[in-house]
Design a protein around this motif. Sequence first.
Motif, PDB file in Angstrom:
ATOM      1  N   GLU A  67      52.991   0.527  49.094  1.00 53.87           N
ATOM      2  CA  GLU A  67      52.891   0.034  47.750  1.00 53.87           C
ATOM      3  C   GLU A  67      54.243  -0.964  47.584  1.00 53.87           C
ATOM      4  N   GLY A  68      55.427  -0.210  47.878  1.00 48.46           N
ATOM      5  CA  GLY A  68      56.702  -0.708  47.609  1.00 48.46           C
ATOM      6  C   GLY A  68      56.965  -2.063  48.499  1.00 48.46           C
ATOM      7  N   TYR A  69      56.411  -1.823  49.825  1.00 41.96           N
ATOM      8  CA  TYR A  69      56.829  -2.881  50.813  1.00 41.96           C
ATOM      9  C   TYR A  69      55.813  -4.071  50.109  1.00 41.96           C
ATOM     10  N   ALA A  70      54.501  -3.876  49.699  1.00 42.06           N
ATOM     11  CA  ALA A  70      53.603  -4.853  49.276  1.00 42.06           C
ATOM     12  C   ALA A  70      54.306  -5.733  47.904  1.00 42.06           C
ATOM     13  N   LEU A  71      54.685  -4.937  47.056  1.00 33.54           N
ATOM     14  CA  LEU A  71      55.488  -5.443  45.755  1.00 33.54           C
ATOM     15  C   LEU A  71      56.677  -6.407  46.317  1.00 33.54           C
ATOM     16  N   PHE A  72      57.522  -5.799  47.087  1.00 30.88           N
ATOM     17  CA  PHE A  72      58.841  -6.495  47.857  1.00 30.88           C
ATOM     18  C   PHE A  72      58.422  -7.746  48.358  1.00 30.88           C
ATOM     19  N   ALA A  73      57.159  -7.680  49.383  1.00 29.44           N
ATOM     20  CA  ALA A  73      56.797  -9.204  49.901  1.00 29.44           C
ATOM     21  C   ALA A  73      56.637  -9.966  48.843  1.00 29.44           C
ATOM     22  N   ASP A  74      55.841  -9.590  47.812  1.00 33.07           N
ATOM     23  CA  ASP A  74      55.253 -10.495  46.834  1.00 33.07           C
ATOM     24  C   ASP A  74      56.621 -10.962  45.937  1.00 33.07           C
ATOM     25  N   ALA A  75      57.579 -10.124  45.696  1.00 32.49           N
ATOM     26  CA  ALA A  75      58.775 -10.687  45.180  1.00 32.49           C
ATOM     27  C   ALA A  75      59.813 -11.637  45.866  1.00 32.49           C
ATOM     28  N   LEU A  76      59.589 -11.520  47.081  1.00 33.30           N
ATOM     29  CA  LEU A  76      60.301 -12.242  47.946  1.00 33.30           C
ATOM     30  C   LEU A  76      59.510 -13.554  48.204  1.00 33.30           C
ATOM     31  N   ALA A  77      58.271 -13.449  48.385  1.00 32.85           N
ATOM     32  CA  ALA A  77      57.453 -14.762  48.560  1.00 32.85           C
ATOM     33  C   ALA A  77      57.668 -15.964  47.529  1.00 32.85           C
ATOM     34  N   GLY A  78      58.210 -15.650  46.289  1.00 26.63           N
ATOM     35  CA  GLY A  78      58.438 -16.631  45.500  1.00 26.63           C
ATOM     36  C   GLY A  78      59.565 -17.332  45.232  1.00 26.63           C
ATOM     37  N   ALA A  79      60.630 -16.873  46.161  1.00 30.46           N
ATOM     38  CA  ALA A  79      61.768 -17.372  46.291  1.00 30.46           C
ATOM     39  C   ALA A  79      62.066 -18.666  47.269  1.00 30.46           C
ATOM     40  N   PRO A  80      62.739 -19.622  46.299  1.00 31.98           N
ATOM     41  CA  PRO A  80      62.644 -20.810  47.353  1.00 31.98           C
ATOM     42  C   PRO A  80      63.639 -20.979  48.193  1.00 31.98           C
ATOM     43  N   ASP A  81      64.704 -20.085  48.572  1.00 30.90           N
ATOM     44  CA  ASP A  81      65.513 -20.328  49.738  1.00 30.90           C
ATOM     45  C   ASP A  81      66.299 -18.804  49.867  1.00 30.90           C
ATOM     46  N   LEU A  82      67.279 -18.615  51.019  1.00 33.78           N
ATOM     47  CA  LEU A  82      67.637 -17.454  51.571  1.00 33.78           C
ATOM     48  C   LEU A  82      68.562 -16.739  50.056  1.00 33.78           C
ATOM     49  N   ARG A  83      69.424 -17.583  49.625  1.00 33.08           N
ATOM     50  CA  ARG A  83      70.211 -16.839  48.403  1.00 33.08           C
ATOM     51  C   ARG A  83      69.111 -16.050  47.293  1.00 33.08           C
ATOM     52  N   ALA A  88      66.133 -11.832  44.778  1.00 32.67           N
ATOM     53  CA  ALA A  88      64.759 -11.266  44.323  1.00 32.67           C
ATOM     54  C   ALA A  88      64.823  -9.475  44.945  1.00 32.67           C
ATOM     55  N   TYR A  89      65.615  -9.552  46.168  1.00 34.19           N
ATOM     56  CA  TYR A  89      65.925  -8.360  46.829  1.00 34.19           C
ATOM     57  C   TYR A  89      66.616  -7.192  45.761  1.00 34.19           C
ATOM     58  N   VAL A  90      67.707  -7.753  45.323  1.00 32.95           N
ATOM     59  CA  VAL A  90      68.522  -7.080  44.365  1.00 32.95           C
ATOM     60  C   VAL A  90      67.689  -6.768  42.931  1.00 32.95           C
ATOM     61  N   ARG A  91      67.017  -7.765  42.564  1.00 36.67           N
ATOM     62  CA  ARG A  91      66.281  -7.632  41.367  1.00 36.67           C
ATOM     63  C   ARG A  91      64.866  -6.444  41.568  1.00 36.67           C
ATOM     64  N   PHE A  92      64.508  -6.547  42.847  1.00 32.87           N
ATOM     65  CA  PHE A  92      63.458  -5.624  43.139  1.00 32.87           C
ATOM     66  C   PHE A  92      63.954  -4.193  42.991  1.00 32.87           C
ATOM     67  N   ALA A  93      65.161  -4.026  43.927  1.00 32.47           N
ATOM     68  CA  ALA A  93      65.703  -2.602  43.867  1.00 32.47           C
ATOM     69  C   ALA A  93      66.076  -2.122  42.599  1.00 32.47           C
ATOM     70  N   THR A 124      59.204  -8.507  56.103  1.00 38.59           N
ATOM     71  CA  THR A 124      60.033  -8.939  57.217  1.00 38.59           C
ATOM     72  C   THR A 124      59.851 -10.582  57.126  1.00 38.59           C
ATOM     73  N   GLU A 125      58.565 -10.966  57.307  1.00 39.92           N
ATOM     74  CA  GLU A 125      58.324 -12.339  57.335  1.00 39.92           C
ATOM     75  C   GLU A 125      58.882 -13.198  56.327  1.00 39.92           C
ATOM     76  N   ALA A 126      58.737 -12.705  55.204  1.00 42.05           N
ATOM     77  CA  ALA A 126      59.484 -13.566  54.118  1.00 42.05           C
ATOM     78  C   ALA A 126      60.955 -13.612  54.035  1.00 42.05           C
ATOM     79  N   LEU A 127      61.581 -12.533  54.645  1.00 44.70           N
ATOM     80  CA  LEU A 127      62.931 -12.531  54.939  1.00 44.70           C
ATOM     81  C   LEU A 127      63.273 -13.548  55.923  1.00 44.70           C
TER      82      LEU A 127
END
Length: 195
Positions: A67-83, A88-93, A124-127
């Motif tokens: 569940e965490g990885y699914a939520l994490f992938a969703d959070a990363l998918a909306g980010a426009p660039d690496l920064r 989004a990574y920090v916000r998710f944590a 992983t793909e989103a990262l």
Amino acid sequence: MNSERERTYHHGDLRRVILDAALDVIATNGPGALSLRDLARRAGVSHAAPAHHFKDRTGLLTAVAAEGYALFADALAGAPDLRERGVAYVRFAATHPAHFQVMFQPDLHRTDDPDLLAARSRATEALRAGVADLPPAGRGEDDRLAGVAAWSLAHGFATLLLGGNLSDAMEGRDPEAVFRSLAGLIFTPEGRAGD
């Protein structure tokens, strides 16, 4: 109707109730404090009810990680660039500390679980997409090492933040703004700092 069925019926989604209770325990006391018997007590069901949904403690922790990885992938998918993926990574944590604790401890869950593998692959793909979007000068000669650098920065910052180790350095500043500044020291739109 027996009393266990009545209690399960009143919960509606007992699996969700147990997952939520597990997340509360993990966030407060860590994954080591997790007990199916205690979760059953909290949910007001028989001690066998959680095993029906998760089989055992490892199965429950696997469900938390998936569940965490699914939520994490969703959070990363909306980010426009690496920064912003790092933000989004920090916000998710910060918003999912229990998931975060379990996701990155493979000794706690079944690493071959299909749901976990699928969700982790999406994350992983989103990262990786964030690194691939950098101009060549911004990622150096090895995309994988650039990915490790970005992951190390985001994961390290998030872990230090959750552990309360950045209080002095943060001086009350917004963690997301601080992370953006740190990421700018390493990854810039034009290339690496110092290039």
